[in-house]
Design an enzyme around this catalytic site. Structure first.
Site, PDB file in Angstrom:
ATOM      1  N   ILE A  12       0.838  -1.203   0.000  1.00 22.13           N
ATOM      2  CA  ILE A  12       0.000   0.000   0.000  1.00 22.13           C
ATOM      3  C   ILE A  12       0.878   1.259   0.000  1.00 22.13           C
ATOM      4  O   ILE A  12       0.719   2.148  -0.849  1.00 22.13           O
ATOM      5  CB  ILE A  12      -0.950   0.000   1.227  1.00 22.13           C
ATOM      6  CG1 ILE A  12      -1.837  -1.254   1.204  1.00 22.13           C
ATOM      7  CG2 ILE A  12      -1.787   1.278   1.267  1.00 22.13           C
ATOM      8  CD1 ILE A  12      -2.699  -1.411  -0.025  1.00 22.13           C
ATOM      9  N   ILE A  47      -2.999 -13.518  -4.637  1.00 25.66           N
ATOM     10  CA  ILE A  47      -4.155 -13.618  -5.537  1.00 25.66           C
ATOM     11  C   ILE A  47      -4.655 -12.222  -5.893  1.00 25.66           C
ATOM     12  O   ILE A  47      -4.782 -11.355  -5.031  1.00 25.66           O
ATOM     13  CB  ILE A  47      -5.328 -14.364  -4.831  1.00 25.66           C
ATOM     14  CG1 ILE A  47      -4.890 -15.723  -4.303  1.00 25.66           C
ATOM     15  CG2 ILE A  47      -6.536 -14.474  -5.760  1.00 25.66           C
ATOM     16  CD1 ILE A  47      -4.496 -16.723  -5.349  1.00 25.66           C
ATOM     17  N   HIS A  49      -7.897 -10.765  -6.761  1.00 24.03           N
ATOM     18  CA  HIS A  49      -9.286 -11.209  -6.680  1.00 24.03           C
ATOM     19  C   HIS A  49     -10.161 -10.515  -7.726  1.00 24.03           C
ATOM     20  O   HIS A  49      -9.935  -9.345  -8.051  1.00 24.03           O
ATOM     21  CB  HIS A  49      -9.855 -10.929  -5.289  1.00 24.03           C
ATOM     22  CG  HIS A  49      -9.201 -11.744  -4.220  1.00 24.03           C
ATOM     23  ND1 HIS A  49      -9.521 -13.072  -4.017  1.00 24.03           N
ATOM     24  CD2 HIS A  49      -8.236 -11.443  -3.323  1.00 24.03           C
ATOM     25  CE1 HIS A  49      -8.780 -13.546  -3.022  1.00 24.03           C
ATOM     26  NE2 HIS A  49      -7.986 -12.573  -2.582  1.00 24.03           N
ATOM     27  N   VAL A 172       8.804   4.632  13.503  1.00 25.10           N
ATOM     28  CA  VAL A 172       8.168   5.867  13.955  1.00 25.10           C
ATOM     29  C   VAL A 172       7.816   5.741  15.435  1.00 25.10           C
ATOM     30  O   VAL A 172       7.105   4.826  15.838  1.00 25.10           O
ATOM     31  CB  VAL A 172       6.912   6.174  13.116  1.00 25.10           C
ATOM     32  CG1 VAL A 172       6.167   7.383  13.675  1.00 25.10           C
ATOM     33  CG2 VAL A 172       7.309   6.402  11.657  1.00 25.10           C
ATOM     34  N   ARG A 310      -2.563 -10.420   8.785  1.00 27.84           N
ATOM     35  CA  ARG A 310      -3.552  -9.578   8.137  1.00 27.84           C
ATOM     36  C   ARG A 310      -4.009  -8.528   9.122  1.00 27.84           C
ATOM     37  O   ARG A 310      -4.246  -8.845  10.281  1.00 27.84           O
ATOM     38  CB  ARG A 310      -4.791 -10.391   7.742  1.00 27.84           C
ATOM     39  CG  ARG A 310      -4.507 -11.666   7.015  1.00 27.84           C
ATOM     40  CD  ARG A 310      -4.165 -11.418   5.563  1.00 27.84           C
ATOM     41  NE  ARG A 310      -3.759 -12.663   4.939  1.00 27.84           N
ATOM     42  CZ  ARG A 310      -2.490 -13.077   4.857  1.00 27.84           C
ATOM     43  NH1 ARG A 310      -1.507 -12.364   5.361  1.00 27.84           N
ATOM     44  NH2 ARG A 310      -2.197 -14.215   4.274  1.00 27.84           N
ATOM     45  N   ILE A 335      -6.242  -2.720   5.820  1.00 29.73           N
ATOM     46  CA  ILE A 335      -6.216  -3.209   4.433  1.00 29.73           C
ATOM     47  C   ILE A 335      -5.978  -4.720   4.454  1.00 29.73           C
ATOM     48  O   ILE A 335      -4.860  -5.200   4.284  1.00 29.73           O
ATOM     49  CB  ILE A 335      -5.143  -2.476   3.610  1.00 29.73           C
ATOM     50  CG1 ILE A 335      -5.253  -0.955   3.786  1.00 29.73           C
ATOM     51  CG2 ILE A 335      -5.276  -2.847   2.136  1.00 29.73           C
ATOM     52  CD1 ILE A 335      -6.555  -0.334   3.314  1.00 29.73           C
ATOM     53  N   CYS A 401      18.053 -24.560  -8.061  1.00 28.78           N
ATOM     54  CA  CYS A 401      16.632 -24.961  -8.053  1.00 28.78           C
ATOM     55  C   CYS A 401      15.823 -24.032  -8.953  1.00 28.78           C
ATOM     56  O   CYS A 401      14.953 -24.465  -9.687  1.00 28.78           O
ATOM     57  CB  CYS A 401      16.064 -24.929  -6.639  1.00 28.78           C
ATOM     58  SG  CYS A 401      16.890 -26.046  -5.500  1.00 28.78           S
ATOM     59  N   CYS A 436      15.485 -26.661  -2.486  1.00 29.33           N
ATOM     60  CA  CYS A 436      16.504 -26.907  -1.459  1.00 29.33           C
ATOM     61  C   CYS A 436      16.540 -25.775  -0.443  1.00 29.33           C
ATOM     62  O   CYS A 436      17.267 -25.846   0.545  1.00 29.33           O
ATOM     63  CB  CYS A 436      17.881 -27.181  -2.062  1.00 29.33           C
ATOM     64  SG  CYS A 436      18.931 -25.732  -2.303  1.00 29.33           S
ATOM     65  N   CYS A 441      22.819 -22.902  -2.208  1.00 29.88           N
ATOM     66  CA  CYS A 441      23.264 -21.579  -2.662  1.00 29.88           C
ATOM     67  C   CYS A 441      23.437 -20.602  -1.520  1.00 29.88           C
ATOM     68  O   CYS A 441      24.063 -19.561  -1.708  1.00 29.88           O
ATOM     69  CB  CYS A 441      22.322 -21.025  -3.728  1.00 29.88           C
ATOM     70  SG  CYS A 441      20.679 -20.604  -3.118  1.00 29.88           S
TER      71      CYS A 441
END
Lengths: 475, 419
Positions: A12, A47, A49, A172, A310, A335, A401, A436, A441
């Site tokens: 956002i 996703i 939506h 902040v 969330r 949000i 990978c 992996c 790596c």
């Protein structure tokens, strides 16, 4: 003195920053972490939506519908892979069949195109591994999948390219009114801005309360996931949802834009805002939920469990408005889903609020909307050969990978803002994201970061400041 | 397009063994492609000793064992491409690879797959909890300590009593760290018995059978782990949880053959071994593509890898020379506690006078007999003692036993005293 200070470098905050960077404005983005996209934006379903879920006439419904339509352009401009793979809400009994019809009608009311009820036969033809118990489904052709981290990072890169400034590690601590402006301060730094955007995710209520009377609460809901190996990637092509309930859209099974399969989220409310651990009990729920949709799905090829948080607002809708008693301080709070989808529309909406509040918006001639990024593995053999001749680091695959070269990794580090941590590299170019999980790596990536940033190897951390990997030299 | 008789993918012990053998059989154009900047594979980080007892009759360290093969490969003038990764291989044996000089397209008459294996991760066993720094696979920690020269932690819990886990527990102690415990996730240790003695007992490192980690705690770096006892089904016994304060978790929870390239080529993979189905010549389901070492099945002793790789190299050479074995193949079907047998298929005409069968068992058996049957007839039986899942069984069988065999070769285990 800044025109606008944005608190929070999630999807956002960065989307708003990018939108504001089209204008002749002095903008600063502040985040408490050492990188962008490390909160809610890094751990979600990815996703886009369609927009039939939100209740009619809510901000959520409006911004979901508007946001979804913007993704073709945005993904093109920002070089973020995106695919409209379509979504299916699957009904298992008559009651649920009735419900998906209601959802379809709600979608139509919300202005969503391309909704269709599929019969059992049509559904099974479309998705062969789906449960035989399914009775039908709501198909939404505009639903899509995206890499949410790369999207956030790209919004940020584009904003910075176009002049936005940023401070990371800037937590902040206070916001004070000062001569009609705001002084936003961390422990040891501060900025002054005419307008402040509160895009602080699960901390948005705390930030709000620094300048205004408490008006809302943010609860943190945690969602836990499985991410499966690409070997399982062919099991589905659309995003599958069960019928939604009061608490959310339920446990989905979806392909990811990179060809993995994601199962989840199975959710619980957590008292501590950033407790993103996983628990066996909830993970089992995710597994069970996924099997309702696809009985044969197994987590044998699980490559990662994670959980994301969330921001659940105490109001039922997104909170996007000026805080009462704090002129020019704009909350962009609560949000939750479909926040990722709505992000670009939210950024336009916030800019319109700022304009209304008197912010002068003069278009910047030099604004460049394009972020260029192409990973070596996505190129044609000819392009690859040319690139290796130009920069031989592209000839060395580090993450085998995901087939990520040293050139890709150096690029991820040298971008602005560039990766400084192992996870920062992973989020930008996927090194360590594969099966992996960095086992091979990891040490090499750490060396490349240390070399490029000219730092001792021990100082390169996994993610957050104190997530050190090494404890000193061996004997 | 560059042309070779035999291209070997992987320059670890398996790849080098196959290359040297192919060269000895008179093949002139042999190429080894290795993704690392040096040959030797994972042996280069295995600085402990115990390698070479079968092949060289002496105890070598990993790098010493590797060096013998590297020297032989140099003497044989085998072409070697280092720092080069194979992107894809095809059924018709075209190889796409790349390195810092560019994209390479290579055509081979035969290919030997020798890509080795990788470690299972935290996710493959889904340990719940936070995701802090300080959780390493044992092999990754081994690389940091032995190759890069850095310590990964001070107070360590090792989950899984595999060989690398036990060897790393000892390494941590030798480097001045503390190992609180090594947890075996069942009542049987997956690693070699000699490692329990030499790595744990000699250093007073507790080995806790039937224990598992139920939670990892720590926002940024590991702060503690919750450990619980498990029952015979490996389920956690409620109320037995105990919290260990530590900064590091090492995982030794299994290895998986790396067959991404094999899958691209369309080679058939055995779900039990996670490696290609192979016949007596170490040939995969695609004629002319051979495989050996940990890419076929995970070995516990490198000497057996070497033996297997010689077989693959010699047969790849035979294939290039055009020697064909047309007889029908018989499947080796296992039961009764044997989890798998390599080779999966045997062609009588292509059998050497003595063929080594590699097998593993699913449990510990003090006394047991391996019985090989064909169509209701017992071909041979071998008495065995002290069988354990951690130690691969190597059983050599005579070709003459199979002269009249047809259809499936059934291999089973009779548990207990001998008849």
């Amino acid at each position: 003195m800044y025109d606008v200070a944005i608190i929070g470098a999630g999807v956002i905050g960065t989307a708003i920053a990018r939108e504001l960077s089209r204008y002749n404005l002095k903008i600063v983005i502040l985040d408490k972490e050492n990188d962008v996209s490390v909160g809610t934006s890094k751990a979600n379903s990815g996703i886009i939506h369609a927009g039939f879920d939100p209740e009619e006439n809510t901000l959520m419904a409006k911004l979901n519908e508007e946001g979804n339509k913007m993704f073709d352009t945005i993904s093109e401009e920002l070089s973020v892979p995106f695919k409209r793979n379509g979504s299916l809400v699957v009904a298992f009994d008559d009651e649920q069949l009735e419900h998906i019809n209601k959802l379809k009608q709600r979608g139509i009311n919300n202005g969503i195109p391309g909704l269709k009820i599929l019969s059992k036969e049509e559904l099974l033809k479309k998705e062969k591994s789906i449960s035989q118990e399914a009775k039908g489904a709501l198909f939404a052709e505009t639903a899509g999948i995206i890499d949410p981290m790369l999207l956030t990072i790209s919004f940020m890169e584009n904003a910075v390219m176009n002049g936005a400034e940023y401070f990371l590690n800037f937590e902040v601590k206070s916001i004070k009114k000062e001569d009609g402006n705001y002084r936003v301060a961390s422990q040891n730094n501060s900025v002054i801005a005419k307008y402040v955007i509160n895009a602080a995710g699960v901390f948005a209520d705390k930030i709000h309360d620094m300048v205004a009377e408490p008006a809302f609460k943010i609860n943190t809901r945690r969602g836990q996931y499985f991410l499966l190996d690409k070997e399982e990637g062919k099991v589905i092509s659309s995003t599958l949802f069960p019928c939604p309930s009061k608490i959310g859209k339920g446990i989905l099974v979806a392909p990811t834009i990179h060809g993995n399969v994601i199962l989840g989220p199975a959710s619980d409310d957590i008292p501590e805002r950033e407790d993103v651990g996983t628990t066996e009990e909830i993970l089992n729920k995710a597994r069970t939920g996924a099997r309702l949709l696809i009985p044969k799905i197994t987590t044998r090829n699980n490559i990662r469990n994670f959980s994301g948080m969330r921001a659940e607002p105490s109001t039922d809708d997104f909170i996007i408005k000026e805080a009462a008693g704090a002129p020019n301080f704009i909350d962009v709070a609560g949000i939750k889903s479909p926040g990722l989808t709505a992000a670009p529309a939210i950024s336009l909406y916030v800019v319109s609020i700022l304009k209304e509040k008197g912010l002068a918006l003069n278009k910047k001639e030099s604004f460049n909307p394009i972020v260029k990024r192409k990973f070596f593995i996505e190129m044609t053999e000819e392009e690859q050969s040319v690139l290796i001749k130009k920069n031989s680091l592209y000839g060395r695959i580090i993450c085998r990978c995901e087939n990520i070269t040293e050139g890709d990794i150096v690029d991820a580090i040298s971008r602005k803002p560039g990766a400084t941590t192992m996870d920062g590299v992973k989020r930008r170019c996927r090194a360590g994201m594969g099966r992996c999980q960095g086992g091979f790596c990891g040490p090499k990536v750490q060396q490349i970061i240390a070399r490029e940033l000219n730092k001792p190897l021990e100082e390169i951390v996994l993610e957050k400041k104190l997530s050190y990997i090494l404890t000193g030299k061996s004997k | 397009m560059e042309k070779y008789d035999i291209v070997i993918i992987g320059g670890g012990p398996a790849g080098l063994g196959a290359a040297i053998e192919a060269k000895k059989q008179g093949i002139t154009k042999v190429l080894v492609i290795e993704r690392d900047i040096e040959l030797g594979g994972i042996l280069q980080q295995c600085i402990h000793n115990g390698f070479g007892l079968h092949i060289f009759n002496e105890e070598l360290t990993g790098p010493e064992y590797a060096q013998r093969f590297i020297d032989m490969a140099r003497e044989e003038n085998i072409d070697i491409l280092l720092d080069t990764i194979v992107i894809s291989i095809s059924k018709d044996k075209k190889i796409k690879a790349m390195n810092t000089t560019g994209v390479l397209n290579i055509e081979a008459k035969a290919i030997v797959l020798a890509m080795g294996c990788r470690e299972k991760t935290r996710s493959s066993i889904a340990i719940p909890g936070d995701r802090p720094a300080g959780v390493f696979t044992a092999g990754a920690a081994q690389r940091y300590i032995n190759i890069e020269g850095y310590m990964v932690g001070k107070k360590v819990i090792v989950l899984g009593a595999g060989d690398i886990g036990m060897i790393m527990a000892r390494r941590i102690v030798l480097e001045g760290g503390e190992v609180l415990a090594v947890l075996a996730r069942g009542s049987i240790v997956k690693g070699l018995t000699r490692n329990i003695v030499q790595c744990l007992d000699h250093y007073n490192i507790p080995l806790l059978y039937n224990h598992n980690i139920t939670k990892i705690t720590g926002k940024e770096r590991v702060e503690s782990v919750t450990v619980a006892q498990t029952d015979e089904k490996k389920e956690v016994i409620p109320g037995t949880e105990k919290v260990y304060e530590c900064d590091t978790v090492l995982l030794s929870v299994g290895l998986i053959p790396e067959n991404e390239l094999s899958r691209i080529a369309g080679i058939e993979i055995d779900r039990k071994t996670s490696g290609p189905f192979v016949n007596e010549s170490m040939e995969t389901s695609i004629p002319g593509i051979f495989a050996c070492g940990n890419v076929v099945h995970v070995h516990d002793v490198v000497d057996f890898v070497t033996e297997e790789s010689r077989r693959a190299g010699a047969n790849a050479a035979r294939f290039v020379k055009g020697e064909k074995s047309e007889s029908e193949s018989m499947n080796t079907i296992v039961s009764g506690g044997i989890t798998y047998c390599v080779p999966h298929r045997i062609r009588y005409s292509a059998m050497p006078d003595k063929l080594d069968l590699f097998m593993r068992v699913e449990n510990k058996y003090d006394k047991a007999t391996i019985v090989i049957n064909n169509q209701g007839n017992e071909l041979v039986r071998f008495k065995k003692t002290n069988l354990t899942p951690g130690e691969m069984i190597k059983q050599s069988v005579k070709k003459s036993l199979f002269e009249k065999a047809k259809g499936d070769i059934e291999i089973t285990l009779e548990v207990g005293g001998s008849k």
